[in-house]
Write a protein that holds these residues in place. Structure first.
Motif, PDB file in Angstrom:
ATOM      1  N   ALA A  28       0.826  -1.199   0.000  1.00 34.66           N
ATOM      2  CA  ALA A  28       0.000   0.000   0.000  1.00 34.66           C
ATOM      3  C   ALA A  28       0.865   1.256   0.000  1.00 34.66           C
ATOM      4  O   ALA A  28       0.567   2.239  -0.695  1.00 34.66           O
ATOM      5  CB  ALA A  28      -0.927  -0.006   1.212  1.00 34.66           C
ATOM      6  N   ARG A  29       1.940   1.224   0.758  1.00 40.03           N
ATOM      7  CA  ARG A  29       2.854   2.370   0.803  1.00 40.03           C
ATOM      8  C   ARG A  29       3.418   2.668  -0.592  1.00 40.03           C
ATOM      9  O   ARG A  29       3.546   3.833  -0.984  1.00 40.03           O
ATOM     10  CB  ARG A  29       3.994   2.089   1.781  1.00 40.03           C
ATOM     11  CG  ARG A  29       3.563   2.023   3.241  1.00 40.03           C
ATOM     12  CD  ARG A  29       4.628   1.347   4.122  1.00 40.03           C
ATOM     13  NE  ARG A  29       5.889   2.043   4.076  1.00 40.03           N
ATOM     14  CZ  ARG A  29       6.211   3.080   4.843  1.00 40.03           C
ATOM     15  NH1 ARG A  29       5.332   3.528   5.716  1.00 40.03           N
ATOM     16  NH2 ARG A  29       7.387   3.653   4.746  1.00 40.03           N
ATOM     17  N   LYS A  30       3.715   1.623  -1.324  1.00 44.66           N
ATOM     18  CA  LYS A  30       4.289   1.810  -2.657  1.00 44.66           C
ATOM     19  C   LYS A  30       3.303   2.452  -3.629  1.00 44.66           C
ATOM     20  O   LYS A  30       3.716   3.091  -4.597  1.00 44.66           O
ATOM     21  CB  LYS A  30       4.749   0.457  -3.209  1.00 44.66           C
ATOM     22  CG  LYS A  30       5.994  -0.095  -2.523  1.00 44.66           C
ATOM     23  CD  LYS A  30       6.369  -1.450  -3.094  1.00 44.66           C
ATOM     24  CE  LYS A  30       7.626  -2.007  -2.424  1.00 44.66           C
ATOM     25  NZ  LYS A  30       7.984  -3.362  -2.943  1.00 44.66           N
ATOM     26  N   GLN A  31       2.026   2.262  -3.386  1.00 39.43           N
ATOM     27  CA  GLN A  31       1.006   2.791  -4.299  1.00 39.43           C
ATOM     28  C   GLN A  31       0.427   4.125  -3.853  1.00 39.43           C
ATOM     29  O   GLN A  31      -0.392   4.716  -4.569  1.00 39.43           O
ATOM     30  CB  GLN A  31      -0.136   1.774  -4.434  1.00 39.43           C
ATOM     31  CG  GLN A  31       0.280   0.454  -5.034  1.00 39.43           C
ATOM     32  CD  GLN A  31      -0.880  -0.524  -5.122  1.00 39.43           C
ATOM     33  OE1 GLN A  31      -1.721  -0.431  -6.016  1.00 39.43           O
ATOM     34  NE2 GLN A  31      -0.934  -1.457  -4.176  1.00 39.43           N
ATOM     35  N   PHE A  32       0.846   4.596  -2.695  1.00 39.26           N
ATOM     36  CA  PHE A  32       0.244   5.804  -2.128  1.00 39.26           C
ATOM     37  C   PHE A  32       0.403   7.009  -3.062  1.00 39.26           C
ATOM     38  O   PHE A  32      -0.571   7.718  -3.361  1.00 39.26           O
ATOM     39  CB  PHE A  32       0.873   6.103  -0.760  1.00 39.26           C
ATOM     40  CG  PHE A  32       0.066   7.057   0.076  1.00 39.26           C
ATOM     41  CD1 PHE A  32      -0.869   6.596   0.987  1.00 39.26           C
ATOM     42  CD2 PHE A  32       0.239   8.431  -0.040  1.00 39.26           C
ATOM     43  CE1 PHE A  32      -1.624   7.477   1.755  1.00 39.26           C
ATOM     44  CE2 PHE A  32      -0.508   9.321   0.719  1.00 39.26           C
ATOM     45  CZ  PHE A  32      -1.436   8.840   1.610  1.00 39.26           C
ATOM     46  N   GLN A  33       1.602   7.249  -3.523  1.00 41.89           N
ATOM     47  CA  GLN A  33       1.864   8.423  -4.346  1.00 41.89           C
ATOM     48  C   GLN A  33       1.070   8.376  -5.650  1.00 41.89           C
ATOM     49  O   GLN A  33       0.487   9.377  -6.081  1.00 41.89           O
ATOM     50  CB  GLN A  33       3.364   8.529  -4.640  1.00 41.89           C
ATOM     51  CG  GLN A  33       3.755   9.817  -5.354  1.00 41.89           C
ATOM     52  CD  GLN A  33       5.265   9.969  -5.465  1.00 41.89           C
ATOM     53  OE1 GLN A  33       6.014   9.193  -4.878  1.00 41.89           O
ATOM     54  NE2 GLN A  33       5.719  10.971  -6.199  1.00 41.89           N
ATOM     55  N   GLU A  34       1.022   7.214  -6.265  1.00 43.50           N
ATOM     56  CA  GLU A  34       0.295   7.081  -7.531  1.00 43.50           C
ATOM     57  C   GLU A  34      -1.206   7.306  -7.345  1.00 43.50           C
ATOM     58  O   GLU A  34      -1.843   8.005  -8.141  1.00 43.50           O
ATOM     59  CB  GLU A  34       0.545   5.695  -8.120  1.00 43.50           C
ATOM     60  CG  GLU A  34      -0.151   5.445  -9.444  1.00 43.50           C
ATOM     61  CD  GLU A  34       0.086   4.031  -9.965  1.00 43.50           C
ATOM     62  OE1 GLU A  34      -0.613   3.633 -10.907  1.00 43.50           O
ATOM     63  OE2 GLU A  34       0.951   3.329  -9.412  1.00 43.50           O
ATOM     64  N   VAL A  35      -1.763   6.708  -6.301  1.00 44.02           N
ATOM     65  CA  VAL A  35      -3.199   6.879  -6.046  1.00 44.02           C
ATOM     66  C   VAL A  35      -3.520   8.330  -5.767  1.00 44.02           C
ATOM     67  O   VAL A  35      -4.486   8.894  -6.309  1.00 44.02           O
ATOM     68  CB  VAL A  35      -3.646   5.979  -4.875  1.00 44.02           C
ATOM     69  CG1 VAL A  35      -5.047   6.370  -4.404  1.00 44.02           C
ATOM     70  CG2 VAL A  35      -3.618   4.525  -5.285  1.00 44.02           C
ATOM     71  N   TYR A  36      -2.712   8.958  -4.935  1.00 41.41           N
ATOM     72  CA  TYR A  36      -2.998  10.360  -4.605  1.00 41.41           C
ATOM     73  C   TYR A  36      -2.751  11.296  -5.784  1.00 41.41           C
ATOM     74  O   TYR A  36      -3.375  12.362  -5.882  1.00 41.41           O
ATOM     75  CB  TYR A  36      -2.246  10.788  -3.342  1.00 41.41           C
ATOM     76  CG  TYR A  36      -3.150  10.625  -2.137  1.00 41.41           C
ATOM     77  CD1 TYR A  36      -3.970  11.664  -1.704  1.00 41.41           C
ATOM     78  CD2 TYR A  36      -3.257   9.400  -1.497  1.00 41.41           C
ATOM     79  CE1 TYR A  36      -4.843  11.501  -0.645  1.00 41.41           C
ATOM     80  CE2 TYR A  36      -4.125   9.219  -0.437  1.00 41.41           C
ATOM     81  CZ  TYR A  36      -4.920  10.279  -0.018  1.00 41.41           C
ATOM     82  OH  TYR A  36      -5.808  10.112   1.013  1.00 41.41           O
ATOM     83  N   ALA A  37      -1.883  10.903  -6.686  1.00 40.04           N
ATOM     84  CA  ALA A  37      -1.727  11.697  -7.909  1.00 40.04           C
ATOM     85  C   ALA A  37      -3.044  11.728  -8.682  1.00 40.04           C
ATOM     86  O   ALA A  37      -3.476  12.779  -9.183  1.00 40.04           O
ATOM     87  CB  ALA A  37      -0.606  11.121  -8.775  1.00 40.04           C
ATOM     88  N   SER A  38      -3.716  10.581  -8.761  1.00 38.09           N
ATOM     89  CA  SER A  38      -5.002  10.522  -9.474  1.00 38.09           C
ATOM     90  C   SER A  38      -6.083  11.302  -8.725  1.00 38.09           C
ATOM     91  O   SER A  38      -6.944  11.935  -9.353  1.00 38.09           O
ATOM     92  CB  SER A  38      -5.436   9.074  -9.668  1.00 38.09           C
ATOM     93  OG  SER A  38      -5.770   8.469  -8.427  1.00 38.09           O
ATOM     94  N   LEU A  39      -6.033  11.278  -7.406  1.00 39.97           N
ATOM     95  CA  LEU A  39      -7.028  12.018  -6.632  1.00 39.97           C
ATOM     96  C   LEU A  39      -6.821  13.522  -6.770  1.00 39.97           C
ATOM     97  O   LEU A  39      -7.791  14.286  -6.841  1.00 39.97           O
ATOM     98  CB  LEU A  39      -6.968  11.605  -5.157  1.00 39.97           C
ATOM     99  CG  LEU A  39      -7.251  10.136  -4.843  1.00 39.97           C
ATOM    100  CD1 LEU A  39      -7.266   9.896  -3.337  1.00 39.97           C
ATOM    101  CD2 LEU A  39      -8.574   9.687  -5.465  1.00 39.97           C
TER     102      LEU A  39
END
Length: 758
Positions: free
Chosen positions: A216-227
């Protein structure tokens, strides 16, 4: 600098939401009337925030039951067992998920504590191969209403990483595989909201814990970029609270959000690390006003933090806020008319905390020296009051010896010494309280108002105790309780009889749904004035040949469910309470009460969110329990009770408490909790709850028997007790009696399968 809060209490100054909800559930209030009551409360709360001078009003913080449930419905995560509710109205489905459906025999969602608070959330259930159909979120309608009324709204949402972390996946289902689909629903909601506001708050308290898995930590930046893309020009505020960001500072700083909120109350000492990590295009919201306690902010400590942030970032990049949502605070201290002035003058409830933020802004920006001096003088004046420090209490606490933390013998020897109880295999009991009828409540209120004499009050409570004992004997329970008719609340009752406590008239906070509690206030050193429970328990024991449990609330729970003074360490306050409870335990034993239950329902919730802090907490918390319970003989059986928390990670600490019997909530999770008891090889007796008392649904004999058979796969029959999840005070007798009747019958049936009836 701009000012805002992360959320406002939703129950209302006079508990209007509680009254409306319960009237609706009882069929006395229409859905439309419930909606209107909710709308009026929201408008009042927005007006309070604007009148205090806050720049934003928060929307989305109001919920008819629980914000986690609101998010779960937005995502469309509805377990298969609720398929029969699909044609119900959205409101009926909502409350079926929250409370279960008695008519259709559907169990509610599991409930547990929100991080280390006393608020309970409904746990999302992610089923294997379950299909989700996204729904709506009430924040949209609320934001539109706030804007229409002329407020500047800041919608608040529980973030996707926090929601998924707290969700429970069925075996075989990998919940983080759902992250992208969850993020897409959030993106659509943010896109909608961005048309109606300039800032959106998205709460990720999970970042202040060590719960987030590496994937989940690894995907945090990518997900928040989309948000952030979904927000367009609207600013996204990443809100973190309940502790320091610690190992997650880099993740938060790289989220791409326009603003980062940090908790400067429970995250003391993190400011320099935050400032050095903050990108130049990210502003900082400082949570300097405590959202979880009722004491005024010490401006002499808050102002330097604000000025340091301003010197590093500039005024335009600094916001002032509450540390977390004010959900955990009462509404308005001006409603308190009976508190001593030296205590009330130190207090700030939610309304006053809004004004504190405005005042802190004025001090930091315009150098309001008068306001700062008045705050410092008030705190110094109240700290010097003679009620605060009691020398005899301090002396006794400093004289505690290591021997006072230990029982005389090992559990095996104590178990032999307790054979005099002659209990059957799978002994049945309850957790303590029985239904609080209208008659009981009126009796207590009349006595409190001076409308009846003490002798009449005692006679009335004794009638209730007698009735309670008779019902339990008819049910054929093995270990009885007196029913706690004299108690309004399991903490308040003891606080009223201990030195160092005071009580508010309207200091209500929400625990879950319509359940509100009025925590005691610990303002000074704690000591026992006189016996608190002995007369009631001894009277109950005189009515039966069966053992009656003495019922006490443990020191950690009294601490966690009170508003605690902030001038000495919590561990020291807990030790003082433990000594007071120890006195009561020994007096009960001396009076002939040989089973004593010391409830520690809050042990898990009080645990800090990082491993290092948790280890220190568990050490003094366990010591406090042992200090309260270890002054008895081997033949006296000590019980404890815990409920509605995730206990798996602290089983070793629970074992160190050295209670002879522990009863623990587990019915909503279908006994899943007991896996940990097997892995850990828990050495003493366990009573896993077989009846969910927070739902009006009555479990069948077969259902309870099945739960007991599940329990027996994990716990030897010699160690297994049979009991409900929790106390029965919130239920009606017609529900409680039938459920207990089924519980006793189920225990008898299971005994037969074990080849024993005794």
């Amino acid at each position: 600098m701009q000012t805002h809060i992360l959320g406002f209490p939703r129950i209302g100054k006079k508990r209007e939401l509680k009254q409306a909800l319960e009237s609706f559930w009882n069929g006395d209030l229409s859905a439309q009337a419930l909606t209107e009551t909710s709308k009026e409360l929201k408008k009042k709360h927005w007006h309070i925030q604007k009148s205090a001078g806050l720049d934003y009003v928060t929307t989305g913080d109001f919920s008819l039951y629980d914000q986690m449930l609101d998010t779960t419905l937005m995502l469309g995560v509805i377990p298969q067992r609720f398929q029969g509710c699909n044609k119900d109205s959205p409101l009926e489905l909502y409350f079926s998920l929250a409370r279960g459906h008695a008519g259709r025999n559907i169990a509610a969602l599991e409930m547990t504590k929100w991080f280390d608070t006393n608020y309970h959330y409904l746990v999302p259930e992610i089923e294997a191969n379950g299909s989700w159909m996204a729904g709506t979120h009430p924040v949209v309608e609320d934001t539109l209403l706030a804007r229409k009324l002329g407020f500047l709204p800041k919608p608040a949402l529980i973030g996707p990483f926090t929601w998924l972390t707290l969700a429970k996946a069925q075996k075989g289902e990998h919940k983080w595989s759902r992250l992208n689909s969850v993020a897409n629903v959030y993106a659509n909601l943010l896109s909608t909201l961005s048309n109606h506001c300039g800032c959106i708050q998205i709460d990720e308290p999970v970042l202040c814990t060590e719960l987030l898995p590496e994937e989940a930590r690894k995907q945090f930046q990518e997900v928040y970029a989309s948000l952030n893309v979904a927000c367009g020009v609207t600013k996204l505020m990443l809100a973190t609270y309940f502790g320091p960001l610690a190992q997650n500072i880099k993740i938060a700083a790289s989220s791409g959000c326009s603003l980062l909120h940090v908790d400067m109350v429970r995250g003391k000492g993190q400011l320099e690390a935050i400032l050095s990590s903050l990108p130049k295009d990210m502003s900082l919201s400082l949570g300097v006003v405590d959202g979880r306690n009722i004491w005024k902010t010490d401006y002499s400590k808050a102002v330097p933090l604000i000025r340091r942030a301003v010197s590093a970032l500039g005024r335009e990049r600094v916001l002032l806020a509450s540390s977390c949502s004010l959900l955990h605070c009462p509404v308005d201290v001006t409603e308190e008319t009976a508190l001593p002035e030296h205590i009330k003058s130190r207090m700030a409830f939610a309304v006053q905390k809004c004004y504190e933020l405005t005042e802190l802004c004025e001090i930091a920006e315009r150098g309001n020296a008068i306001a700062l001096a008045e705050n410092v003088a008030m705190l110094q004046r109240t700290a010097a009051h003679p009620d605060i420090c009691v020398s005899a209490v301090r002396k006794r606490a400093s004289s505690v010896t290591p021997a006072m933390f230990k029982r005389h013998s090992t559990y095996q020897k104590r178990r032999t010494a307790q054979n005099w109880l002659h209990l059957p295999v799978l002994p049945t009991t309850t957790i303590g309280s029985f239904p609080q009828t209208e008659t009981i409540r009126k009796t207590r209120l009349s006595y409190k108002r001076g409308e009846i004499q003490e002798t009449d009050y005692i006679a009335a409570i004794r009638r209730e105790i007698r009735d309670c004992i008779e019902k339990q004997e008819k049910l054929n329970l093995d270990v009885l309780v007196h029913g706690e008719a004299e108690r309004n609340d399991m903490v308040e009752y003891f606080g009223q009889q201990l030195g160092g406590f005071c009580f508010t008239q309207n200091g209500w906070v929400q625990s879950y749904g319509s359940r509100c509690v009025k925590p005691p206030v610990i303002y000074g050193d704690v000591y026992r004035k006189a016996p608190m429970t002995v007369d009631w328990i001894c009277y109950a024991q005189s009515l039966t040949q069966k053992p009656v449990k003495g019922m006490l609330t443990g020191p950690v729970t009294i601490l966690c469910w009170s508003f605690v003074r902030d001038d000495i360490e919590r561990s020291e306050v807990c030790k003082q309470i433990a000594l007071a409870i120890r006195d009561e335990v020994q007096e009960l034993e001396k009076a002939g009460v040989r089973i004593i239950q010391i409830d520690e329902a809050a042990l898990r919730e009080g645990m800090p969110l990082t491993a290092a802090e948790a280890e220190a907490y568990l050490q003094w918390a366990v010591e406090a329990f042992r200090l309260s319970s270890s002054g008895v003989e081997d033949a006296t059986q000590i019980h404890t009770h815990m409920c509605y928390s995730e206990f798996n990670v602290i089983l070793s600490s629970i074992a160190q408490m050295d209670a002879d019997v522990i009863s623990i909530e587990s019915s909503r999770s279908g006994m899943e909790l007991l896996d940990a008891f097997t892995d850990f090889h828990y050495p003493r007796a366990v009573g896993p709850g077989v009846y969910d008392i927070h739902s009006p649904r009555i479990p069948s004999v077969e259902e309870i028997a099945e739960l007991l058979h599940k329990a027996l796969r994990h716990i030897p029959k010699e160690q297994l007790w049979v009991n409900p999840d929790c106390g029965l005070k919130t239920r009606q007798w017609k529900e409680a009696y039938t459920a207990l009747e089924n519980m006793v019958t189920a225990a008898k049936k299971v005994r037969l399968t074990l080849g024993t009836t005794s």
